[in-house]
Design an enzyme around this catalytic site. Structure first.
Site, PDB file in Angstrom:
ATOM      1  N   GLN A  31     -50.783  39.798 -93.762  1.00 35.14           N
ATOM      2  CA  GLN A  31     -50.888  39.334 -95.144  1.00 35.14           C
ATOM      3  C   GLN A  31     -52.341  39.318 -95.610  1.00 35.14           C
ATOM      4  O   GLN A  31     -53.246  39.046 -94.820  1.00 35.14           O
ATOM      5  CB  GLN A  31     -50.307  37.905 -95.219  1.00 35.14           C
TER       6      GLN A  31
ATOM      7  N   GLN B  55     -42.915  31.692 -98.478  1.00 38.85           N
ATOM      8  CA  GLN B  55     -41.500  31.568 -98.087  1.00 38.85           C
ATOM      9  C   GLN B  55     -41.112  32.659 -97.091  1.00 38.85           C
ATOM     10  O   GLN B  55     -40.412  32.414 -96.112  1.00 38.85           O
ATOM     11  CB  GLN B  55     -40.600  31.677 -99.324  1.00 38.85           C
TER      12      GLN B  55
ATOM     13  N   HIS C  49     -39.712  33.415 -91.845  1.00 34.41           N
ATOM     14  CA  HIS C  49     -38.766  34.163 -91.005  1.00 34.41           C
ATOM     15  C   HIS C  49     -39.480  34.589 -89.732  1.00 34.41           C
ATOM     16  O   HIS C  49     -40.312  35.486 -89.734  1.00 34.41           O
ATOM     17  CB  HIS C  49     -38.168  35.329 -91.804  1.00 34.41           C
TER      18      HIS C  49
ATOM     19  N   VAL D  62     -42.893  34.221 -94.909  1.00 40.75           N
ATOM     20  CA  VAL D  62     -43.428  34.093 -93.541  1.00 40.75           C
ATOM     21  C   VAL D  62     -42.671  33.060 -92.703  1.00 40.75           C
ATOM     22  O   VAL D  62     -42.928  32.916 -91.518  1.00 40.75           O
ATOM     23  CB  VAL D  62     -44.947  33.775 -93.526  1.00 40.75           C
TER      24      VAL D  62
ATOM     25  N   ARG E  80     -61.301  29.440-101.816  1.00 42.35           N
ATOM     26  CA  ARG E  80     -59.844  29.657-101.981  1.00 42.35           C
ATOM     27  C   ARG E  80     -59.068  28.348-102.145  1.00 42.35           C
ATOM     28  O   ARG E  80     -57.911  28.371-102.548  1.00 42.35           O
ATOM     29  CB  ARG E  80     -59.274  30.456-100.806  1.00 42.35           C
TER      30      ARG E  80
ATOM     31  N   ARG F 114     -32.018  34.908 -98.644  1.00 37.14           N
ATOM     32  CA  ARG F 114     -32.919  35.013 -99.797  1.00 37.14           C
ATOM     33  C   ARG F 114     -32.331  35.708-101.016  1.00 37.14           C
ATOM     34  O   ARG F 114     -32.957  35.692-102.080  1.00 37.14           O
ATOM     35  CB  ARG F 114     -34.223  35.716 -99.371  1.00 37.14           C
TER      36      ARG F 114
HETATM   37  C1  LIG Z   1     -32.688  28.079-100.491  1.00 35.67           C
HETATM   38  C2  LIG Z   1     -33.701  27.730 -99.432  1.00 35.67           C
HETATM   39  C3  LIG Z   1     -34.398  26.545 -99.521  1.00 35.67           C
HETATM   40  C4  LIG Z   1     -35.336  26.196 -98.540  1.00 35.67           C
HETATM   41  N1  LIG Z   1     -36.011  25.009 -98.636  1.00 35.67           N
HETATM   42  C5  LIG Z   1     -36.897  24.651 -97.679  1.00 35.67           C
HETATM   43  C6  LIG Z   1     -37.596  23.403 -97.740  1.00 35.67           C
HETATM   44  O1  LIG Z   1     -37.427  22.617 -98.663  1.00 35.67           O
HETATM   45  N2  LIG Z   1     -38.491  23.113 -96.787  1.00 35.67           N
HETATM   46  C7  LIG Z   1     -38.695  23.949 -95.713  1.00 35.67           C
HETATM   47  O2  LIG Z   1     -39.490  23.613 -94.818  1.00 35.67           O
HETATM   48  N3  LIG Z   1     -38.058  25.143 -95.630  1.00 35.67           N
HETATM   49  C8  LIG Z   1     -37.174  25.507 -96.568  1.00 35.67           C
HETATM   50  N4  LIG Z   1     -36.532  26.726 -96.486  1.00 35.67           N
HETATM   51  C9  LIG Z   1     -36.839  27.613 -95.350  1.00 35.67           C
HETATM   52  C10 LIG Z   1     -35.753  27.527 -94.266  1.00 35.67           C
HETATM   53  O3  LIG Z   1     -35.675  26.216 -93.754  1.00 35.67           O
HETATM   54  C11 LIG Z   1     -36.059  28.495 -93.093  1.00 35.67           C
HETATM   55  O4  LIG Z   1     -37.294  28.165 -92.509  1.00 35.67           O
HETATM   56  C12 LIG Z   1     -36.127  29.928 -93.531  1.00 35.67           C
HETATM   57  O5  LIG Z   1     -35.059  30.247 -94.375  1.00 35.67           O
HETATM   58  C13 LIG Z   1     -36.110  30.834 -92.280  1.00 35.67           C
HETATM   59  O6  LIG Z   1     -34.801  31.085 -91.867  1.00 35.67           O
HETATM   60  P1  LIG Z   1     -34.141  30.708 -90.456  1.00 35.67           P
HETATM   61  O7  LIG Z   1     -34.725  29.440 -89.948  1.00 35.67           O
HETATM   62  O8  LIG Z   1     -32.669  30.758 -90.615  1.00 35.67           O
HETATM   63  O9  LIG Z   1     -34.432  31.849 -89.457  1.00 35.67           O
HETATM   64  P2  LIG Z   1     -35.528  32.945 -89.033  1.00 35.67           P
HETATM   65  O10 LIG Z   1     -36.854  32.394 -88.752  1.00 35.67           O
HETATM   66  O11 LIG Z   1     -35.425  34.101 -89.991  1.00 35.67           O
HETATM   67  O12 LIG Z   1     -34.899  33.357 -87.638  1.00 35.67           O
HETATM   68  C14 LIG Z   1     -33.755  34.177 -87.487  1.00 35.67           C
HETATM   69  C15 LIG Z   1     -32.860  33.651 -86.400  1.00 35.67           C
HETATM   70  O13 LIG Z   1     -33.594  33.533 -85.191  1.00 35.67           O
HETATM   71  C16 LIG Z   1     -33.186  32.378 -84.460  1.00 35.67           C
HETATM   72  N5  LIG Z   1     -34.374  31.549 -84.231  1.00 35.67           N
HETATM   73  C17 LIG Z   1     -35.659  31.867 -84.567  1.00 35.67           C
HETATM   74  N6  LIG Z   1     -36.509  30.933 -84.159  1.00 35.67           N
HETATM   75  C18 LIG Z   1     -35.752  29.986 -83.542  1.00 35.67           C
HETATM   76  C19 LIG Z   1     -36.055  28.756 -82.896  1.00 35.67           C
HETATM   77  N7  LIG Z   1     -37.321  28.300 -82.790  1.00 35.67           N
HETATM   78  N8  LIG Z   1     -35.035  28.065 -82.355  1.00 35.67           N
HETATM   79  C20 LIG Z   1     -33.759  28.499 -82.466  1.00 35.67           C
HETATM   80  N9  LIG Z   1     -33.401  29.633 -83.070  1.00 35.67           N
HETATM   81  C21 LIG Z   1     -34.395  30.384 -83.592  1.00 35.67           C
HETATM   82  C22 LIG Z   1     -32.083  31.725 -85.262  1.00 35.67           C
HETATM   83  O14 LIG Z   1     -30.846  32.174 -84.751  1.00 35.67           O
HETATM   84  C23 LIG Z   1     -32.286  32.270 -86.655  1.00 35.67           C
HETATM   85  O15 LIG Z   1     -31.082  32.364 -87.388  1.00 35.67           O
HETATM   86  C24 LIG Z   1     -35.597  27.091 -97.448  1.00 35.67           C
HETATM   87  C25 LIG Z   1     -34.891  28.302 -97.382  1.00 35.67           C
HETATM   88  C26 LIG Z   1     -33.966  28.629 -98.352  1.00 35.67           C
HETATM   89  C27 LIG Z   1     -33.246  29.958 -98.238  1.00 35.67           C
END
Ligand SMILES: Cc1cc2nc3c(=O)[nH]c(=O)nc-3n(C[C@H](O)[C@H](O)[C@H](O)COP(=O)(O)OP(=O)(O)OC[C@H]3O[C@@H](n4cnc5c(N)ncnc54)[C@H](O)[C@@H]3O)c2cc1C
Length: 354
Positions: free
Chosen positions: A212, A201, A205, A203, A283, A310
């Site tokens: 890792q 989860q 971000h 990674v 693995r 988170r």
């Molecule tokens: C409660 C919860 C449930 C979730 N469930 C799922 C699930 O079921 N399946 C799943 O696949 N994921 C799931 N996730 C993961 C979620 O979809 C995001 O991938 C994860 O939280 C990373 O956060 P983020 O995308 O906001 O931004 P980050 O990757 O942390 O990026 C930070 C900021 O950078 C900008 N940014 C970075 N890259 C880009 C880009 N390519 N384009 C535009 N802007 C960008 C945006 O402004 C973003 O807010 C879940 C997350 C949470 C918290």
């Protein structure tokens, strides 16, 4: 295994803090997470480790570094810098031509590699490069680029260009300026005793640097006896825990069995059969419960975003717990910057007040 969330180092403008390590040693410590080869760390191993990482192209490891520069350049030249790497964090200070420019070493290397045809920018690039390769800490991360002709051909032209570069922006520049602090301050964190489900989860971000534990290189056999696994909070009564542990013990046995079979397999019994090859395929049997060490580095701005996502009540319990452990440390270390996250009375979630 007990969870341990540690800040390995941080940058608040001027230099690496919160550690006795220099930036190269921090890169080594973070990078060795992949192989868990900490025993190979000696007083002078960081340089060799870094050279190997650069030679083999594993540049993500050097992202566990952070450089902030105070530069005085024309907006036109700043644009030229950003055209060569738009990943830099940039803020304008008082006065039109004063900027803070921050990024990790990989961003700077990518910037240097680009051959921009805008002449003045190339002079700035050459001067900055010259400063870095003369710097006793940073040199090792840039020396291999000296063969790039466009970096060395323009030093002598510097007198024609008005700009300054200060390598050590003082902390007072950031005073009472939350925006600057969030964008230009940076923290490197290690998580231990968390599961592979947790790291998977984390990674997601994308604006972070990640190193890792590699399940290709690390031998995970004996994870059960070594207590190298996580028990979900819902597995709480004694009977259920007993059942869960019995299954993990069994999987550990299967993992060892597969390692043995792969080692002995006739078609694998060639020069190519080595530890990594065996672990790499064994693995496939490992459960998400197995622990996995991870080091993550990013700006405070991104850490804030991660806390928001988170620590929220909807986040999964393990990542929520680890991020709240970290939030408490951040609130102490950076007063005023994380105070509007309110931790619930039960300590199990935190909400960002807007
Ligand atoms: C409660 C919860 C449930 C979730 N469930 C799922 C699930 O079921 N399946 C799943 O696949 N994921 C799931 N996730 C993961 C979620 O979809 C995001 O991938 C994860 O939280 C990373 O956060 P983020 O995308 O906001 O931004 P980050 O990757 O942390 O990026 C930070 C900021 O950078 C900008 N940014 C970075 N890259 C880009 C880009 N390519 N384009 C535009 N802007 C960008 C945006 O402004 C973003 O807010 C879940 C997350 C949470 C918290």
């Amino acid at each position: 295994m007990e969870r341990k969330v540690e800040i390995l180092g941080y940058v608040k403008g001027n230099g690496l803090k919160g550690t006795n390590l220099n930036p190269i040693q921090l890169i080594e410590l973070a990078g060795r997470t992949c192989y868990k080869s900490y025993k190979r760390i000696t007083d002078d191993s960081a340089g060799k480790f870094t050279e190997t990482v650069l030679r083999t192209g594993h540049e993500s490891v050097i992202e566990h570094s952070w450089l902030s520069l105070l530069i005085t350049v024309s907006p036109e030249n700043l644009l030229a810098i950003l055209l060569d790497n738009n990943l830099f964090q940039v803020s304008q200070l008082n006065g039109q031509d004063n900027f803070l420019l921050s990024g990790n070493v990989r961003m700077f290397r990518d910037y240097f590699r680009k051959k921009n045809e805008i002449f003045k920018d190339r002079v700035i690039k050459s001067i900055l490069f010259e400063m870095l390769i003369k710097n006793k800490i940073w040199a090792i991360l840039f020396e291999d680029l000296t063969n790039l002709g466009h970096l060395v051909e323009n030093y002598h032209s510097s007198s024609k260009t008005a700009f300054t570069i200060d390598f050590a922006p003082k902390e007072e520049i950031f005073k009472n300026n939350t925006d600057l602090q969030l964008k230009h301050w940076w923290v490197c964190v290690r998580f231990r005793g968390c599961s592979r489900a947790f790291t998977h989860q984390l990674v997601r971000h994308r604006l972070t640097a990640v190193s890792q534990e590699s399940q290709r290189y690390c031998d995970e056999s004996g994870f059960f006896d070594d207590d190298y696994f996580v028990i979900p909070t819902t597995v709480c009564d004694r009977r259920l825990i007993g059942w869960y542990e019995e299954k993990l013990r069994e999987i550990d046995r299967w993992y060892k069995e597969l390692q043995k079979l792969l080692r002995n397999a006739k078609e694998q019994n060639t020069k190519e059969t080595n530890k990594a090859k065996v672990n790499e395929d064994a693995r496939f049997l490992l459960p998400n419960a197995v622990c996995s060490e991870i080091v993550i580095s990013c700006s405070l701005e991104e850490w804030r975003h991660i806390f928001k996502m988170r620590c929220a009540i909807h986040a999964q319990w393990e990542i929520r717990g680890a991020m709240i452990d970290l939030l408490v440390q951040f609130q102490k270390l950076f007063p005023g910057l994380f105070d509007n996250f309110v931790i619930a009375e039960d300590g199990e979630s935190a909400t960002l007040l807007v």
